[in-house]
Design an enzyme around this catalytic site. Structure first.
Site, PDB file in Angstrom:
ATOM      1  N   THR A 124     -19.420  75.131 -20.150  1.00  0.00           N
ATOM      2  CA  THR A 124     -18.231  74.408 -20.299  1.00  0.00           C
ATOM      3  C   THR A 124     -17.656  74.939 -21.770  1.00  0.00           C
ATOM      4  OG1 THR A 124     -18.478  72.639 -18.979  1.00  0.00           O
ATOM      5  CG2 THR A 124     -16.706  72.377 -20.349  1.00  0.00           C
ATOM      6  N   VAL A 125     -18.362  74.637 -22.887  1.00  0.00           N
ATOM      7  CA  VAL A 125     -18.204  74.760 -24.156  1.00  0.00           C
ATOM      8  C   VAL A 125     -17.910  76.226 -24.655  1.00  0.00           C
ATOM      9  CG1 VAL A 125     -18.541  74.502 -26.765  1.00  0.00           C
ATOM     10  CG2 VAL A 125     -19.148  72.531 -24.870  1.00  0.00           C
ATOM     11  N   LYS A 175     -24.963  68.316 -30.206  1.00  0.00           N
ATOM     12  CA  LYS A 175     -25.084  67.082 -31.183  1.00  0.00           C
ATOM     13  C   LYS A 175     -26.637  66.770 -31.523  1.00  0.00           C
ATOM     14  CE  LYS A 175     -22.927  66.686 -27.431  1.00  0.00           C
ATOM     15  NZ  LYS A 175     -22.400  66.459 -26.462  1.00  0.00           N
ATOM     16  N   GLU A 179     -17.785  70.655 -36.418  1.00  0.00           N
ATOM     17  CA  GLU A 179     -16.774  69.575 -35.984  1.00  0.00           C
ATOM     18  C   GLU A 179     -16.853  69.292 -34.431  1.00  0.00           C
ATOM     19  OE1 GLU A 179     -13.937  68.537 -37.914  1.00  0.00           O
ATOM     20  OE2 GLU A 179     -14.483  67.299 -36.522  1.00  0.00           O
ATOM     21  N   GLY A 231     -15.573  65.275 -29.715  1.00  0.00           N
ATOM     22  CA  GLY A 231     -14.739  66.317 -29.155  1.00  0.00           C
ATOM     23  C   GLY A 231     -13.573  67.213 -29.864  1.00  0.00           C
ATOM     24  N   GLY A 290     -16.097  68.176 -16.325  1.00  0.00           N
ATOM     25  CA  GLY A 290     -16.898  68.964 -17.306  1.00  0.00           C
ATOM     26  C   GLY A 290     -17.087  67.974 -18.310  1.00  0.00           C
ATOM     27  N   GLU A 327     -22.811  65.555 -19.858  1.00  0.00           N
ATOM     28  CA  GLU A 327     -23.791  66.576 -20.427  1.00  0.00           C
ATOM     29  C   GLU A 327     -24.585  67.080 -19.193  1.00  0.00           C
ATOM     30  OE1 GLU A 327     -24.520  67.060 -23.996  1.00  0.00           O
ATOM     31  OE2 GLU A 327     -22.563  66.189 -23.776  1.00  0.00           O
ATOM     32  N   LYS A 347     -24.234  61.595 -32.341  1.00  0.00           N
ATOM     33  CA  LYS A 347     -22.892  61.557 -33.196  1.00  0.00           C
ATOM     34  C   LYS A 347     -22.875  60.675 -34.211  1.00  0.00           C
ATOM     35  CE  LYS A 347     -20.690  63.331 -28.819  1.00  0.00           C
ATOM     36  NZ  LYS A 347     -20.001  62.763 -27.795  1.00  0.00           N
TER      37      LYS A 347
HETATM   38  N1  HSE Z   1     -20.874  64.541 -23.050  1.00  0.00           N
HETATM   39  C1  HSE Z   1     -19.941  64.456 -24.062  1.00  0.00           C
HETATM   40  C2  HSE Z   1     -18.901  63.201 -23.984  1.00  0.00           C
HETATM   41  C3  HSE Z   1     -19.158  65.736 -24.426  1.00  0.00           C
HETATM   42  O1  HSE Z   1     -18.666  62.711 -22.721  1.00  0.00           O
HETATM   43  O2  HSE Z   1     -18.528  62.733 -25.074  1.00  0.00           O
HETATM   44  C4  HSE Z   1     -18.759  65.635 -25.605  1.00  0.00           C
HETATM   45  O3  HSE Z   1     -19.443  65.356 -26.724  1.00  0.00           O
END
Ligand code: HSE
Length: 412
Positions: free
Chosen positions: A13-14, A104, A128, A133, A186, A189, A204
């Site tokens: 996705t990223v 992360k 970032e 996000g 999406g 994880e 995080k």
């Molecule tokens: N799986 C993470 C979330 C993705 O839902 O926040 C973004 O870091």
């Protein structure tokens, strides 16, 4: 015109979002950077899968091939793993590339080493996308709050958890169905345990702690809980009592001690996080000069995360130092005081007749669910003695005058 060459590691996705955004925002990037940005290579795992990538891009499963490219400028990492991407980024820095990561877990573990190495090689690190996000929280803390002393940070840092809690409340979805939807969109994880058990928000939080306070707390001392113990019954009852479940990370510094916790709590209407819904994240920074600032925005998904990476691309190409501004805060910070004060809790399973002078009953929502005032120690005793099954802290103000006709709610 010279070109900035970028390699993308991972095309999930990223990675795909970053690739697409570099194409869709080519003009903007050229105008900001004065050079064209070109994706030179993509590292993938599975060669059989079809992907929409231009023919002149090197698509490989071998990172060595990428490092051998002449004139590679930036390596963007979006792989699901911890040690392998760390090794790749180490090698990339030593080859003189700027690095950007959205990872992360890897960065919470190895961020310090990467930042130090990057400083030695005079390259920049963008991260970032590791926290919240699309919200530019890292640059805000790193660039805009240099003189302010941060006292306390609270955040909804996991989009998947917030999305699931919102779906369960608004649409009466089951936990399992809401999680499937989060995966389809999406947000989640690869292993959603990381989302729903609070690990993702924990990583995080550790990254934020380093920026705000120059160091992380001892991981073993951080309470971490996810949202899996929250039933629909609890969500509905809480809503009738004017409260919403939110999965909140909190860090503060008292003297030289960093206090952090990541867990579901309840907030009332006056709390800034009450109306943060769906995949949104929010971060509230409390610091000494400015007071309280709240940033809010999409916390997960292809384009919000790509936005964070693309802004980092500009940041690293301007070769700004990532590390220099972060030092351990030595000035006294009087963050949240952790005493043995009485707090408000929503508690399940405690008998209405239970009598204990150390507990104040505030409101009774049903036979099984009540709001009480007690110290954390007392609450934990109740759980250990099996007098109650679960409890959640209520943070911020709670209006005990709430009266709802749909529920037999006795305010005691
Ligand atoms: N799986 C993470 C979330 C993705 O839902 O926040 C973004 O870091």
């Amino acid at each position: 015109m010279s070109v900035i060459k970028v390699a993308i590691l991972g095309f999930g996705t990223v990675g795909e979002g970053v690739y697409r955004t570099i194409q869709s925002h080519a003009e903007e990037l050229t105008s900001v950077l004065g050079r064209k940005v070109e994706v030179a290579a993509v590292l993938i795992k599975n060669k059989q899968k079809t992907r929409d990538i231009r023919e002149d891009v090197l698509i490989t499963t071998d990172f060595a091939e990428i490092l051998n490219l002449p004139q590679l400028d930036v390596v963007v990492e979006a792989i699901v793993d911890k040690e392998q991407p760390f090794t790749f980024l180490n090698q990339a820095i030593q080859s003189g590339c700027h690095i950007i990561t959205a990872n992360k877990e890897m960065f919470a573990h190895h961020g310090n080493e990467l930042l130090e190495l990057a400083e030695n090689y005079n390259v920049s690190v963008g991260y970032e996308a590791t926290v919240a996000g699309g919200i530019p929280i890292i640059q805000t803390l790193r660039q805009l709050l240099n003189v302010n002393r941060v006292r306390h940070i609270q955040g909804i840092l996991n989009g998947t958890s917030n999305f699931i809690l919102t779906e369960m409340r608004e649409k009466k979805q089951s936990f399992a169905d809401a999680l499937i939807l989060a995966q389809e969109k999406g947000y989640a994880e690869a292993d959603p345990t990381n989302d729903v058990e609070g690990f993702d928000a924990f990583y995080k939080t550790m990254i934020l702690s380093r920026i705000a306070f120059g160091e992380q707390p001892n991981w073993k001392n951080v309470e971490r809980a996810g949202i899996t113990s929250i039933s629909r019954e609890l969500i509905e009852t809480a809503e009738k009592m004017g409260l919403r479940f939110k999965h909140i990370a909190s860090i503060s510094k008292t003297g030289s001690q960093i206090n952090a916790e990541v867990k579901p709590v309840l907030v009332g209407k006056s709390h800034p996080f009450y109306s943060i819904e769906g995949v949104e994240n929010a971060v509230n920074i409390h610091s000494d000069i400015v007071g309280s600032i709240t940033l809010q925005g999409p916390g997960a998904g292809m384009y919000p995360t790509a936005s964070a990476v693309i802004e980092d691309l500009v940041y690293v190409c301007q070769n700004r130092s990532s590390n220099k501004s972060i030092t351990k805060t030595t000035a006294a910070c009087d963050g949240e005081k952790k005493g043995n004060e009485k707090e408000l809790w929503l508690i399940q399973g405690l008998s209405k007749n239970y009598n204990n002078p150390l507990i104040t009953w505030v409101a009774q929502a049903s036979d099984k669910i009540a709001i009480i005032k007690a110290t954390k120690e007392e609450i934990e005793k109740l759980i250990n003695l099996k007098k109650a099954t679960c409890y959640f802290q209520i943070i911020g103000e709670y209006d005990t005058e709430i009266k709802n006709k749909e529920v037999t709610l006795a305010v005691l």
